[in-house]
Design a protein around this motif. Structure first.
Motif, PDB file in Angstrom:
ATOM      1  N   ARG A  29      41.279  38.034  61.826  1.00  0.00           N
ATOM      2  CA  ARG A  29      41.139  37.725  60.624  1.00  0.00           C
ATOM      3  C   ARG A  29      41.850  38.238  59.554  1.00  0.00           C
ATOM      4  NH1 ARG A  29      37.822  36.230  55.966  1.00  0.00           N
ATOM      5  NH2 ARG A  29      37.548  37.643  53.614  1.00  0.00           N
ATOM      6  N   ILE A  30      42.670  39.297  59.315  1.00  0.00           N
ATOM      7  CA  ILE A  30      43.758  39.996  59.018  1.00  0.00           C
ATOM      8  C   ILE A  30      45.066  38.903  59.268  1.00  0.00           C
ATOM      9  CG2 ILE A  30      45.030  41.639  57.851  1.00  0.00           C
ATOM     10  CD1 ILE A  30      41.972  41.765  56.425  1.00  0.00           C
ATOM     11  N   GLU A  31      45.091  38.747  60.891  1.00  0.00           N
ATOM     12  CA  GLU A  31      46.447  37.983  61.043  1.00  0.00           C
ATOM     13  C   GLU A  31      46.765  36.868  59.660  1.00  0.00           C
ATOM     14  OE1 GLU A  31      46.298  37.037  64.851  1.00  0.00           O
ATOM     15  OE2 GLU A  31      47.863  38.683  65.255  1.00  0.00           O
ATOM     16  N   LYS A  32      45.397  36.397  59.350  1.00  0.00           N
ATOM     17  CA  LYS A  32      45.109  34.727  58.391  1.00  0.00           C
ATOM     18  C   LYS A  32      45.765  35.318  56.928  1.00  0.00           C
ATOM     19  CE  LYS A  32      42.573  32.892  61.907  1.00  0.00           C
ATOM     20  NZ  LYS A  32      40.944  32.410  62.156  1.00  0.00           N
ATOM     21  N   ALA A  33      45.991  36.166  56.466  1.00  0.00           N
ATOM     22  CA  ALA A  33      46.021  36.977  55.423  1.00  0.00           C
ATOM     23  C   ALA A  33      47.278  36.471  54.474  1.00  0.00           C
ATOM     24  CB  ALA A  33      45.644  38.417  55.165  1.00  0.00           C
ATOM     25  N   PRO A  34      47.051  36.065  53.708  1.00  0.00           N
ATOM     26  CA  PRO A  34      48.923  36.106  52.598  1.00  0.00           C
ATOM     27  C   PRO A  34      49.463  37.056  52.179  1.00  0.00           C
ATOM     28  CG  PRO A  34      46.849  35.477  51.637  1.00  0.00           C
ATOM     29  CD  PRO A  34      45.915  35.735  52.446  1.00  0.00           C
ATOM     30  N   THR A  35      50.593  37.153  52.123  1.00  0.00           N
ATOM     31  CA  THR A  35      51.626  38.318  51.746  1.00  0.00           C
ATOM     32  C   THR A  35      51.070  38.312  50.720  1.00  0.00           C
ATOM     33  OG1 THR A  35      52.902  36.269  50.686  1.00  0.00           O
ATOM     34  CG2 THR A  35      53.067  37.343  53.228  1.00  0.00           C
ATOM     35  N   LYS A  36      51.189  39.411  50.244  1.00  0.00           N
ATOM     36  CA  LYS A  36      51.128  40.145  48.748  1.00  0.00           C
ATOM     37  C   LYS A  36      51.580  38.707  47.545  1.00  0.00           C
ATOM     38  CE  LYS A  36      51.086  43.740  45.964  1.00  0.00           C
ATOM     39  NZ  LYS A  36      50.964  45.207  46.229  1.00  0.00           N
ATOM     40  N   GLU A  37      52.936  38.585  47.857  1.00  0.00           N
ATOM     41  CA  GLU A  37      53.778  37.576  46.948  1.00  0.00           C
ATOM     42  C   GLU A  37      53.028  35.527  47.346  1.00  0.00           C
ATOM     43  OE1 GLU A  37      55.040  39.410  49.511  1.00  0.00           O
ATOM     44  OE2 GLU A  37      56.199  40.314  47.848  1.00  0.00           O
ATOM     45  N   ILE A  92      39.951  39.919  33.020  1.00  0.00           N
ATOM     46  CA  ILE A  92      39.968  40.406  34.690  1.00  0.00           C
ATOM     47  C   ILE A  92      39.701  38.297  35.063  1.00  0.00           C
ATOM     48  CG2 ILE A  92      37.581  39.397  33.687  1.00  0.00           C
ATOM     49  CD1 ILE A  92      36.732  41.325  36.044  1.00  0.00           C
ATOM     50  N   THR A  93      39.835  38.439  35.942  1.00  0.00           N
ATOM     51  CA  THR A  93      40.020  36.648  36.773  1.00  0.00           C
ATOM     52  C   THR A  93      38.800  36.885  38.117  1.00  0.00           C
ATOM     53  OG1 THR A  93      42.231  35.904  36.596  1.00  0.00           O
ATOM     54  CG2 THR A  93      41.211  34.907  37.860  1.00  0.00           C
ATOM     55  N   LEU A  94      37.516  35.949  37.628  1.00  0.00           N
ATOM     56  CA  LEU A  94      36.843  35.908  38.214  1.00  0.00           C
ATOM     57  C   LEU A  94      36.276  34.601  39.184  1.00  0.00           C
ATOM     58  CD1 LEU A  94      33.193  36.062  36.398  1.00  0.00           C
ATOM     59  CD2 LEU A  94      34.421  37.861  37.496  1.00  0.00           C
ATOM     60  N   LEU A  95      36.904  35.562  40.832  1.00  0.00           N
ATOM     61  CA  LEU A  95      37.281  33.646  41.873  1.00  0.00           C
ATOM     62  C   LEU A  95      35.945  33.310  42.348  1.00  0.00           C
ATOM     63  CD1 LEU A  95      40.100  36.189  43.240  1.00  0.00           C
ATOM     64  CD2 LEU A  95      39.728  34.122  41.986  1.00  0.00           C
ATOM     65  N   ASP A  96      35.622  32.350  42.859  1.00  0.00           N
ATOM     66  CA  ASP A  96      34.841  31.353  43.260  1.00  0.00           C
ATOM     67  C   ASP A  96      34.683  32.300  45.184  1.00  0.00           C
ATOM     68  OD1 ASP A  96      32.976  30.238  44.455  1.00  0.00           O
ATOM     69  OD2 ASP A  96      32.693  28.150  43.486  1.00  0.00           O
ATOM     70  N   GLY A  97      34.706  32.987  45.129  1.00  0.00           N
ATOM     71  CA  GLY A  97      35.221  33.411  46.736  1.00  0.00           C
ATOM     72  C   GLY A  97      36.503  34.308  46.755  1.00  0.00           C
ATOM     73  N   SER A  98      37.281  33.181  47.679  1.00  0.00           N
ATOM     74  CA  SER A  98      39.397  33.883  47.564  1.00  0.00           C
ATOM     75  C   SER A  98      39.156  35.280  47.959  1.00  0.00           C
ATOM     76  CB  SER A  98      39.741  33.388  46.682  1.00  0.00           C
ATOM     77  OG  SER A  98      39.769  31.875  46.219  1.00  0.00           O
ATOM     78  N   ALA A  99      37.831  36.050  48.668  1.00  0.00           N
ATOM     79  CA  ALA A  99      37.951  37.208  48.784  1.00  0.00           C
ATOM     80  C   ALA A  99      39.326  37.874  48.960  1.00  0.00           C
ATOM     81  CB  ALA A  99      37.448  38.106  49.644  1.00  0.00           C
ATOM     82  N   MET A 100      40.067  37.272  50.488  1.00  0.00           N
ATOM     83  CA  MET A 100      40.885  37.374  50.828  1.00  0.00           C
ATOM     84  C   MET A 100      42.771  37.251  50.350  1.00  0.00           C
ATOM     85  SD  MET A 100      42.412  38.800  54.629  1.00  0.00           S
ATOM     86  CE  MET A 100      41.049  37.993  55.392  1.00  0.00           C
ATOM     87  N   GLU A 101      42.303  36.346  49.306  1.00  0.00           N
ATOM     88  CA  GLU A 101      43.723  35.947  48.391  1.00  0.00           C
ATOM     89  C   GLU A 101      43.512  37.071  47.407  1.00  0.00           C
ATOM     90  OE1 GLU A 101      41.498  34.255  49.104  1.00  0.00           O
ATOM     91  OE2 GLU A 101      42.613  32.988  50.538  1.00  0.00           O
ATOM     92  N   ALA A 102      42.445  37.851  46.926  1.00  0.00           N
ATOM     93  CA  ALA A 102      42.237  38.882  45.960  1.00  0.00           C
ATOM     94  C   ALA A 102      42.650  40.101  46.522  1.00  0.00           C
ATOM     95  CB  ALA A 102      40.590  38.830  45.200  1.00  0.00           C
ATOM     96  N   LEU A 112      45.013  45.500  55.446  1.00  0.00           N
ATOM     97  CA  LEU A 112      45.909  45.356  54.305  1.00  0.00           C
ATOM     98  C   LEU A 112      46.450  45.780  53.734  1.00  0.00           C
ATOM     99  CD1 LEU A 112      43.791  42.229  53.036  1.00  0.00           C
ATOM    100  CD2 LEU A 112      45.776  41.922  54.379  1.00  0.00           C
ATOM    101  N   ASN A 113      46.362  47.290  54.293  1.00  0.00           N
ATOM    102  CA  ASN A 113      47.666  48.076  53.159  1.00  0.00           C
ATOM    103  C   ASN A 113      47.608  48.820  51.954  1.00  0.00           C
ATOM    104  OD1 ASN A 113      48.564  49.666  55.499  1.00  0.00           O
ATOM    105  ND2 ASN A 113      49.887  47.743  55.281  1.00  0.00           N
ATOM    106  N   VAL A 114      46.116  48.212  51.154  1.00  0.00           N
ATOM    107  CA  VAL A 114      45.396  48.267  49.611  1.00  0.00           C
ATOM    108  C   VAL A 114      44.631  49.930  49.048  1.00  0.00           C
ATOM    109  CG1 VAL A 114      44.824  47.148  47.947  1.00  0.00           C
ATOM    110  CG2 VAL A 114      45.002  45.719  49.590  1.00  0.00           C
ATOM    111  N   PRO A 115      45.308  50.703  49.123  1.00  0.00           N
ATOM    112  CA  PRO A 115      44.263  51.904  48.728  1.00  0.00           C
ATOM    113  C   PRO A 115      43.311  51.490  47.756  1.00  0.00           C
ATOM    114  CG  PRO A 115      46.907  52.248  48.242  1.00  0.00           C
ATOM    115  CD  PRO A 115      46.998  50.624  48.262  1.00  0.00           C
TER     116      PRO A 115
END
Length: 388
Positions: free
Chosen positions: A173-181, A254-264, A285-288
């Protein structure tokens, strides 16, 4: 080939959807005709499973918390057992979801002994309560256990259960994650702005314990860190209005997102999260992160004083490493003051952040290689051939 997959809760639905996709992908490449029936959620439905019942929203952590779901779960179990009796699958796949899946496995073993049972992603009770009864239940219902952690595989092998270590599916799953930018661009966030992702719940009962506490801490963090912005992905749509109502009380940026957990996750500099699968996703994803775990006080009292509940850690990253690589605040330790203090350290202290990232790298090396879901799918599709 008829396959029945049983799982529950949001995390099980996610893992189940990845498995369903892999089963169809591998079946197509090998010219195998399959039909997948399932207990799961919307993600599995979207992946192509035919749902016999939706279990994504009827899970809980805790004794008291489980009470409202006893009757709905019992009814669904009876419906599934009746279906399986009339429509025996070629193979039954049980995915996490300890109590209901063990009950289902016992029924199939007794009434449909010809149906092989594969357990994929063993519940973490092997860490929390590795007693003889738990192991006996697994041995009774499991023909093959597909383990996601090396230590899990070693544990069950020592108990004479047929085990194969496949690696952790979140690697795929993480392979498909976007970059931070790219994640920040898609969410309309400035690249240099400090961002904290909030993950208070995947179960309804967790909201009342985690969300107000997290919001109070977020309010203080917002006052201390200039231009700080929060992201809160909502995992189940039926929670959205409740979460929005609570959050509005605290005047947060704050921004509430409908899903989009991976992007967050990908967009965040830091995260405050309840204990669960999300901790491992954040680590990969290297997020502390700071991990919280709160339950009904009565549940905690029973666990400590009657069940003698005692585990070294709650979050998957710490359990994998068997040391604290992410801070955990359990029950009464989870105060606003502690959350703010730990969060500021992990958000602003570069040395602390770097140590966390180094631990994440070591943890990642223990999870195997990508292609996990395809390996699992092939084990399932060809399991009967191994018996000949």
């Amino acid at each position: 080939m008829k396959i029945f997959v049983s799982t529950g809760e949001v995390s099980g639905d996610l893992q189940g959807s990845m498995l369903v996709e892999a089963l169809y992908r591998q079946a197509k490449s090998q010219d195998i005709s399959i039909e997948i029936m399932a207990l799961g959620g919307d993600a599995m439905l979207s992946a192509g499973a035919n749902l016999l019942g939706n279990t994504a929203a009827i899970g809980s952590i805790g004794i008291v918390e489980a009470l409202p779901f006893i009757i709905p779960t019992w009814r669904m179990q009876n419906r599934v057992k009746a279906y399986l009796k009339d429509n025996p699958p070629d193979i039954l796949v049980l995915l996490d979801y300890m109590g209901p899946n063990v009950s289902l496995g016992k029924y199939v073993r007794k009434n449909l002994p010809q149906v092989p049972i594969i357990y994929y992603i063993a519940p973490q009770s092997w860490v929390w309560s590795p007693n003889n009864k738990t192991i006996e239940q697994f041995a009774e219902i499991t023909d093959l256990l597909l383990a996601i952690f090396p230590e899990e595989a070693r544990f069950f092998e020592q108990k004479n259960i047929n085990v194969k270590w496949v690696g952790h599916p979140l690697l795929d799953r993480i392979e498909k994650a976007p970059t931070k930018e790219l994640a920040r661009q898609s969410l309309g966030l400035e690249v240099g702005k400090p961002v904290i992702a909030l993950f208070p719940a995947s179960r309804y009962q967790e909201l009342k314990y985690h969300l107000p506490l997290i919001c109070k801490a977020a309010k203080q963090l917002q006052e201390k860190v200039p231009d700080l912005h929060f992201l809160l992905p909502v995992s189940l749509k039926e929670y959205y209005d409740t979460i929005e109502k609570i959050v509005k009380k605290y005047d947060l940026s704050i921004t509430l997102l409908d899903g989009s957990a991976m992007e967050a996750m990908a967009a965040a500099d830091f995260a405050i999260a309840k204990s669960g699968t999300v901790n491992l996703e954040l680590a990969l994803l290297n997020v502390p992160q700071l991990v919280l775990c709160l339950v009904n006080p009565l549940t905690m009292w029973i666990a400590r004083n009657i069940l003698k509940f005692s585990i070294p850690f709650m979050s998957p990253p710490n359990l994998i490493m068997m040391k604290e690589i992410v801070p955990e605040l359990l029950q009464e330790d989870a105060t606003v003051e502690c959350i703010v203090k730990k969060s500021l350290e992990l958000l602003l202290n570069s040395e602390y952040r770097q140590k966390t990232l180094s631990n994440y790298k070591e943890m990642r090396s223990l999870l195997g290689e990508t292609g996990v879901c395809d390996r699992v799918a092939n084990e399932i599709l060809h399991y009967k051939n191994t018996l000949k």
